[in-house]
Design an enzyme around this catalytic site. Structure first.
Site, PDB file in Angstrom:
ATOM      1  N   GLU A 113       0.812  -1.223   0.000  1.00 46.87           N
ATOM      2  CA  GLU A 113       0.000   0.000   0.000  1.00 46.87           C
ATOM      3  C   GLU A 113       0.843   1.269   0.000  1.00 46.87           C
ATOM      4  O   GLU A 113       0.731   2.111   0.880  1.00 46.87           O
ATOM      5  CB  GLU A 113      -0.927  -0.002   1.230  1.00 46.87           C
ATOM      6  CG  GLU A 113      -2.048  -1.018   1.131  1.00 46.87           C
ATOM      7  CD  GLU A 113      -3.185  -0.586   0.212  1.00 46.87           C
ATOM      8  OE1 GLU A 113      -3.043   0.440  -0.488  1.00 46.87           O
ATOM      9  OE2 GLU A 113      -4.205  -1.289   0.191  1.00 46.87           O
TER      10      GLU A 113
ATOM     11  N   GLU B 222      -4.032 -10.358  -0.162  1.00 53.49           N
ATOM     12  CA  GLU B 222      -4.899 -10.292   1.015  1.00 53.49           C
ATOM     13  C   GLU B 222      -6.309 -10.635   0.557  1.00 53.49           C
ATOM     14  O   GLU B 222      -6.751 -10.179  -0.493  1.00 53.49           O
ATOM     15  CB  GLU B 222      -4.908  -8.883   1.630  1.00 53.49           C
ATOM     16  CG  GLU B 222      -3.581  -8.482   2.217  1.00 53.49           C
ATOM     17  CD  GLU B 222      -3.537  -7.037   2.730  1.00 53.49           C
ATOM     18  OE1 GLU B 222      -4.600  -6.466   3.032  1.00 53.49           O
ATOM     19  OE2 GLU B 222      -2.416  -6.503   2.818  1.00 53.49           O
TER      20      GLU B 222
HETATM   21  C1  IPT Z   1      -5.258  -3.507   3.692  1.00 51.82           C
HETATM   22  C2  IPT Z   1      -3.838  -3.443   4.174  1.00 51.82           C
HETATM   23  O1  IPT Z   1      -2.954  -3.843   3.185  1.00 51.82           O
HETATM   24  C3  IPT Z   1      -3.606  -4.293   5.367  1.00 51.82           C
HETATM   25  O2  IPT Z   1      -2.361  -3.964   5.901  1.00 51.82           O
HETATM   26  C4  IPT Z   1      -4.701  -4.093   6.364  1.00 51.82           C
HETATM   27  O3  IPT Z   1      -4.656  -2.770   6.781  1.00 51.82           O
HETATM   28  C5  IPT Z   1      -6.023  -4.366   5.742  1.00 51.82           C
HETATM   29  O4  IPT Z   1      -6.215  -3.515   4.676  1.00 51.82           O
HETATM   30  C6  IPT Z   1      -7.166  -4.083   6.667  1.00 51.82           C
HETATM   31  O5  IPT Z   1      -7.083  -4.728   7.871  1.00 51.82           O
HETATM   32  S1  IPT Z   1      -5.528  -2.057   2.750  1.00 51.82           S
HETATM   33  C7  IPT Z   1      -7.242  -1.796   2.653  1.00 51.82           C
HETATM   34  C8  IPT Z   1      -7.485  -0.354   2.379  1.00 51.82           C
HETATM   35  C9  IPT Z   1      -7.830  -2.596   1.552  1.00 51.82           C
END
Ligand code: IPT
Length: 987
Positions: free
Chosen positions: A421, A500
């Site tokens: 990010e 993710e």
């Molecule tokens: C995403 C991040 O990459 C991760 O570190 C964590 O923050 C997660 O979200 C939420 O728990 S970024 C999100 C804006 C899709």
């Protein structure tokens, strides 16, 4: 350099900072400087350099352990942790940080061990300091560095002396580096990893890289030895393989053909001990032979496609924060193996180097990520983002270089990741180019490169099921995020992974099985990494001493992101959630299905390369959850990627109950991560002969108005309402449409059109429920009637200022010594949104003997919801009320057991009857109402209770992943509709 300039300096290192190199197990003399240090905390960074002065008397300073985070020491005496996700906890004014900048001064004395060689270089190594630090030895500055989760070595040869020495370190919490370290986690300053002094001989090994390969059953080693000419000859030995190669000069160092070896994979992590010895130093490595490559849109290890069943792993612990504890880390990795996790993304920085030794040993595919995130710049449309600003280029390259150099020897690492990010820009592209040059084998990952300009794999986070399917499918013109159709076509030429997905916050996630099915169907899709492995709760206490796990806001932070840091598959206290059990069931490495006609079991081996020869197939038959027969199946050896059929035994059927056949694949022998008998996969088959469904009795026809104060079988009623049941006080059934919103119910993310008929973009389901008053329903008794042996009530249920209502008809009837209850629930047309549940609640006051245990026949043993049912199987279970409910970090809906047939609560029991469509209700048991649960921010805030609440639900809404991802899939969304509940009570 003056302090303000140092703090805002984007250049990463000053002074005698050495070139990054591998973290090696070496025999050179070394001295750990971990332990108690003198410590002083100041609120600001602008301080005199007295920390370094040998004459300073630090006797009055505190003592602080190293490694540690100062905010987690001293019960608040040294400030408190701050949690933010995307936000910066200081003004966004890169590269500047505020004057209010907690600064920790550390001092310790050490004796230079006698006998260290005179001609050695003395090297001081820091494995992790957050965020910027300066180092002095005996009053002279050695240098400064930043890059919190990266290692730095200082050459202090000219500063140390024989005998006693003074080491001083000044650590600033905030610095320019903080702009590059905006990961979603606690900000935790301090020297939090090891500090080591070592004596590096002139003829030692500055660095060693044993790059391995594996093809056609044979291994290769392509060595890189960094050493002076004096260090030679250098000898490589792998005793187990009979390898001993001597290189007399640097020019002789060349690839070595090893011959037949077992390859390294995450499933069979075969390692060979190796040593590399120069004149002055021997290093030991554990070598695994494997080849990583991308062929077309496939990501392959040893020529075979890899599917990631991965977890995003932060280093976090409720008491230690990011301080590494090897025993705990090993236990975590063992837990991952037991739950069918085969991959780790080291989100979003390199872990303690020992973690990678453990990953090599236990077997994980690792995506090793650089310490980089600039997420807070997104707020202003990525204006001034360091990722595309030449002033930060050196810092980016330095971070990547330190990442790769430190860990390059690990076979477990199959991909490098630039960070997380951080938008996009030239500095990221430069990092990638540097990796390609340095390590051409391992692919480069970075999700923010939407169009695939400079990375090798296509990666996304939280893409919905339909979007992910489109990525896996050719010929689709559906636009991909941030791509023109042409860029999208290019992205489809690459392997895809979800870096993710399945945001595991609170109760959830749903739909794990849908993502899994996509990876099965489309070879381009290589699985992904759940967000995330564990909750980051910090163990703390209320003013009155009650311990609890804190999240954002609990330390009075100025800006924070609440409980978004509690989004793991494992709770802060190490307890696996039902979500992790669901993951294990979905990711099972062998799929067990039944042939049509149920004569055969089909065993499909979904592994990368290991056969299923390590598994035994056990079966059992249960009648109404009680075992009547069991045995072991004659299992064929199933090679990876193959499927075999196995004959099933004859199954004795129950005459009047249910008959279930369960087959479990268990470890035949102890594995390094689980004992023999550990269940790796499970499947069930319903062999109940079809017979007429048990119907409720017809309602009495001759109703007449009544006061409703009657005794009926084991129950007594007053004005139509239940007052006693089986000799104890009881009330109900009361319509309940509310559930304490889950974190996903509270989420307002995503407006994917596929899901949108069940959700409104930007508005959470929970908000709609509260607006409609589902949490504050009022009741009006419309009528009470009696017939011989029966009682009937009609109630209208609605909320203040609402025209929408639900009519609830209850009919009690004494039948065959049991008491039957039928509830007809009928909403008016026009209720606007999905509903959390359709059910009824009974209140059972303790009266000296609380109802605190349930035994049931139905699905279990854990909670399940419509889009998370894969871990649930049919059986007979028993659990205490505490075991029935999960203590999520923020209290919320928990404990629902789907499709229950029979529940025994001690003083009374009940059976359930299917509705006209064959649907069985679920149940839950709780010490609190949903309204009480919803009002509490932490478990300890729940009021003490003198009542057990029994819920019988005709239906529950799904879970989804909307805290950060897609909503509940339409099929599992609960819409207002008429439902019937039917149960029979007995004493
Ligand atoms: C995403 C991040 O990459 C991760 O570190 C964590 O923050 C997660 O979200 C939420 O728990 S970024 C999100 C804006 C899709």
């Amino acid at each position: 350099m003056p302090v303000p300039r140092l703090l805002s300096d984007t250049a990463p290192a000053h002074g005698a900072v050495r070139t990054p190199r591998s973290w090696l197990h070496s025999d050179v003399p070394s001295l750990s400087l971990n332990g108690e240090w003198r410590f002083r905390l100041s609120p600001s960074a602008d301080l005199p350099d007295d920390v370094a002065s040998p004459s300073l008397d630090d006797a009055a300073w505190d003592s602080l352990p190293v490694p540690a985070h100062w905010v987690l020491q001293g019960d608040g005496r040294y400030g408190r942790p701050i949690y933010t996700n995307v936000q910066f906890p200081f003004p966004i004014e890169p590269p500047f940080v505020p004057d209010e900048n907690p600064t920790g001064d550390y001092r310790r004395h050490f004796d230079l061990p006698a006998g260290w060689p005179d001609d050695a270089r003395i090297v001081l190594r820091f494995d992790g300091v957050e965020s910027l630090y300066r180092v002095w030895v005996n009053g002279t500055e050695a240098g400064a560095a930043s890059g919190s989760r990266l290692a730095h070595e200082f050459d202090v040869t000219d500063l140390v002396r024989a005998g006693a020495n003074l080491l001083s370190v000044r650590v600033h919490q905030w610095s320019a580096a903080s702009y590059l370290e905006d990961q979603d986690q606690w900000w935790l300053p301090g020297i939090f990893r090891d500090v080591t002094l070592s004596a590096r001989p002139a003829d030692g090994l500055e660095d060693v890289w044993l790059r391995t390969g594996f093809a056609d059953g044979r291994g290769t080693i392509d060595p890189e030895v960094t050493a002076t000419d004096d260090a030679f000859p250098v000898t490589l030995r792998l005793p187990e393989l009979g390898v001993e190669v001597v290189w007399a000069t640097p020019a002789e160092v060349a690839p070595v053909a090893i011959g037949a070896v077992d390859p390294w994979t995450a499933e069979s992590p075969r390692l060979y001990d190796a040593t590399v010895a120069s004149r002055g130093e021997t290093v030991s490595l554990r070598v695994g032979f494997r080849t990583v490559e991308i062929r077309g849109d496939r990501f392959l290890v040893n020529g075979r496609r890899v599917v990631f069943h991965g977890m995003n792993r932060h280093e976090t612990h409720p008491e230690r924060g990011r301080v590494f504890d090897e025993e705990h880390a090993r236990a975590e990795l063992i837990r991952m193996k037991r739950f069918n996790v085969n991959a780790i993304r080291t989100s979003h920085y390199p872990p303690h180097p020992r973690l990678l030794d453990l990953a090599d040993e236990l077997g994980f595919w690792v995506v090793l990520e650089c310490d980089l995130e600039t997420h807070g710049f997104e707020k202003a449309g990525w204006r001034d983002n360091p990722s595309d600003d030449p002033r930060w280029r050196d810092a980016y390259l330095d971070r990547m270089r330190r990442t790769v150099e430190r860990d390059k020897n690990h076979p477990a690492i199959v991909m490098w990741s630039l960070g997380n990010e951080s938008g996009t820009g030239a500095n990221l592209a430069a990092m990638s180019a540097w990796v390609h040059d340095r390590d051409p084998e391992r692919p480069v990952h970075y999700e923010g490169d939407y169009t695939g300009e400079y990375t090798d794999v296509y990666s996304r986070m939280y893409s919905s099921v339909p979007e992910t399917e489109q990525i896996g499918t050719d010929g689709s013109l559906a636009p991909l995020l941030g791509c023109t159709p042409a860029q999208g076509a290019r992205q489809r030429t690459k392997p895809f992974l979800l870096c993710e997905y399945a945001h595991a916050m609170g109760n959830g996630p749903g739909a794990l099985d849908q993502y899994e099915a996509l990876a099965d169907a489309h070879p381009r899709l290589h699985g992904g990494f759940v967000w995330e492995w564990r909750d980051h709760g910090i163990l703390t206490r209320t003013a009155d001493g009650t311990p609890f796990y804190a999240y954002g806001g609990d330390f009075g932070e100025v800006v924070h992101d609440g409980n978004f840091v509690m989004d793991g598959m494992v709770l802060s206290n190490d307890l696996p959630t039902p979500g992790l059990h669901e993951f294990a069931a979905v990711a099972q490495p062998v799929a067990l299905t039944f042939s049509e006609g149920a004569e055969q079991l089909i065993v499909a081996n979904r592994r990368h390369s290991a056969s299923a020869a390590d598994l035994t197939l056990q079966w059992r038959v249960e009648h109404d959850g009680r075992e009547t027969a069991s045995g072991v199946l004659e299992a064929p050896t199933v090679a990876a990627g193959d499927a075999e059929r196995v004959a099933l035994p004859a199954v004795p059927r129950s005459d009047d109950g249910e008959t279930w056949l369960t087959v479990e694949a268990v470890l035949s022998e102890d594995a390094p991560w689980a004992p023999a008998g550990h269940v790796v996969a499970r499947a069930q088959l319903d062999r109940t002969p079809s017979r007429a469904a048990r119907r409720g009795s017809p309602a009495a026809a001759e109703w007449r108005d009544s006061a409703g104060t009657v005794d009926l079988g084991l129950a007594s009623f007053d004005r139509g309402g239940l007052v006693r049941l089986a000799g104890r006080r009881a009330s109900g059934p009361r319509l309940e449409l509310f559930r304490a919103p889950t974190d996903n119910d509270e989420g307002a993310a995503s407006s994917d059109p596929t899901y949108s008929d069940a959700s409104i973009a930007g508005v959470s389901s929970a908000q709609l429920w509260r607006e409609q008053g589902l949490d504050r329903l009022t009741h009006r008794l419309v009528s009470v009637q009696e017939a011989p042996g029966a009682l009937r009530t009609v109630t209208r249920v609605s909320a203040a200022n609402s025209v929408d209502s639900v009519t609830v008809e209850t009919i009690w009837a004494a039948i065959d010594g049991e008491l039957e209850l039928r509830v007809e629930i009928e909403p008016t047309a026009g209720w606007p949104s999905v509903w959390p549940r359709i059910g009824v609640r009974f209140d059972l006051p303790d009266d000296g003997s609380p109802i605190d245990t349930a035994e049931w026949f139905g699905t279990g043993p854990l909670e399940s919801y419509p889009d998370s049912t894969r871990a649930a199987y049919v059986g007979r279970f028993r659990a205490s009320i505490d075991q029935l409910n999960v203590e999520y970090a923020r209290p919320q809906e928990t404990g629902h057991r789907t499709a229950v047939r029979e529940v025994d609560l001690g003083t009374f029991a009940f059976t359930t009857l299917a509705d006209s469509r064959g649907r069985l209700p679920g149940f839950s048991l709780s010490r609190h109402t949903p309204q009480q649960v919803a009002a509490a921010r932490h478990p300890h805030e729940l009021p003490t209770s003198d009542t057990t609440h029994l819920f019988v639900d005709a239906a529950q809404h799904g879970l989804g992943s909307r805290a950060c991802g897609p909503d509940v899939w339409p099929e599992f969304a609960l819409r207002p509709e008429a439902r019937t509940l039917q149960v029979r009570f007995r004493a």
